[in-house]
Motif scaffolding. Structure first.
Motif, PDB file in Angstrom:
ATOM      1  N   ASP A 138       6.913 -55.784  83.144  1.00 45.95           N
ATOM      2  CA  ASP A 138       8.179 -56.487  83.325  1.00 45.95           C
ATOM      3  C   ASP A 138       9.233 -55.669  84.074  1.00 45.95           C
ATOM      4  N   THR A 158      12.540 -57.978  85.144  1.00 45.15           N
ATOM      5  CA  THR A 158      12.708 -59.398  84.915  1.00 45.15           C
ATOM      6  C   THR A 158      13.799 -59.597  83.873  1.00 45.15           C
ATOM      7  N   SER A 164       7.631 -65.450  84.348  1.00 47.00           N
ATOM      8  CA  SER A 164       8.014 -64.074  84.608  1.00 47.00           C
ATOM      9  C   SER A 164       7.816 -63.747  86.087  1.00 47.00           C
TER      10      SER A 164
END
Length: 188
Positions: A138, A158, A164
Motif C-alpha cells: 500500500d 494509498t 486500492s
C-alpha cells in the motif's frame, strides 16, 4: 499520517534486522554502488512543507493541507526527523510524506538488507533508490542522496479507498513527488 509514518518506519527497521534470512532464504541483494551526486544540497533547517508549491501539489493530486511534524523514526536514528504529510482526496485518495533526514545517508539503504526491492534511479540528476516493500503493497518509497549523511525520503501511499492503487503506480507517484521536491530544492 504521523502515526502511519512511525509504524512504517518501525516496520522498515524490523525488516532491516529480519530480512537477512527468512526460513533460510537470503533477503534481496543490495544494489550496485550509486553514482556520485552532482553537488551537495543540505537539508538542515529546511521546512519540508515548503518543498511542494501549490501548483505542484495540484498537479500531483494533493489537495489536502500540508501538515508538519517532527518525530523520532527508528529507521533514521540520531534526531527527530522533520516531515510534511499531504493528502489527496480527488480524484483519488492518496497520501505522501516528505521527510528530510539529516542524520543518515543513503548508505542506510545500500549497506543493509531490507525487505524491499531496491531499484536505482536518478531524480534531477541525483542518485536515488526506489524502495518497493515486499511485505506491504500500500505504499512505495523513494530516497534521494542529497549530501553526505543526508537524504530526502518520499513515501507515497494509498489513502484507503477501494479499489486500492497498484504498487507500481504508487512508486511512479513517489518518483514524481521526489522530482517536484528536488526541483524546488534546486531552485529550478
Amino acid at each position: 499520517m504521523l502515526f502511519v509514518r512511525r509504524v512504517v518506519g518501525a516496520a522498515l527497521a524490523v525488516m532491516l534486522v529480519s530480512a537477512c534470512t527468512v526460513q533460510g532464504v537470503a533477503g534481496p541483494a543490495a544494489p550496485e554502488p550509486l553514482p556520485p551526486r552532482p553537488r551537495e544540497v543540505r537539508l538542515d533547517g529546511v521546512d519540508p512543507c515548503s518543498l511542494l508549491t501549490e501548483a505542484q501539489r495540484a498537479e500531483l493530486g494533493l489537495d489536502g493541507r500540508p501538515v508538519f511534524s517532527q518525530a523520532a523514526v527508528a529507521l533514521y536514528p540520531g534526531a527527530d526527523v522533520p516531515a510534511c504529510d499531504i493528502r489527496g482526496f480527488e480524484p483519488r485518495a492518496v497520501t505522501t510524506g516528505i521527510s528530510l533526514v539529516t542524520t543518515t545517508g543513503i548508505e542506510r539503504y545500500t549497506s543493509a538488507e531490507l525487505a524491499a526491492e531496491l531499484r536505482p534511479t536518478n531524480v534531477q540528476g541525483f542518485p536515488a533508490l526506489v524502495a518497493v516493500p515486499t511485505r506491504f503493497t500500500d505504499y512505495c518509497t523513494v530516497v534521494v542522496d542529497v549530501a553526505p549523511g543526508q537524504l530526502l525520503d518520499v513515501q507515497f501511499a494509498t489513502g484507503g479507498r477501494q479499489p486500492s492503487i497498484p504498487q507500481p503506480q504508487l512508486c511512479r507517484d513517489a518518483e514524481a513527488v521526489a522530482d517536484a521536491v528536488m526541483t524546488t530544492l534546486l531552485g529550478d
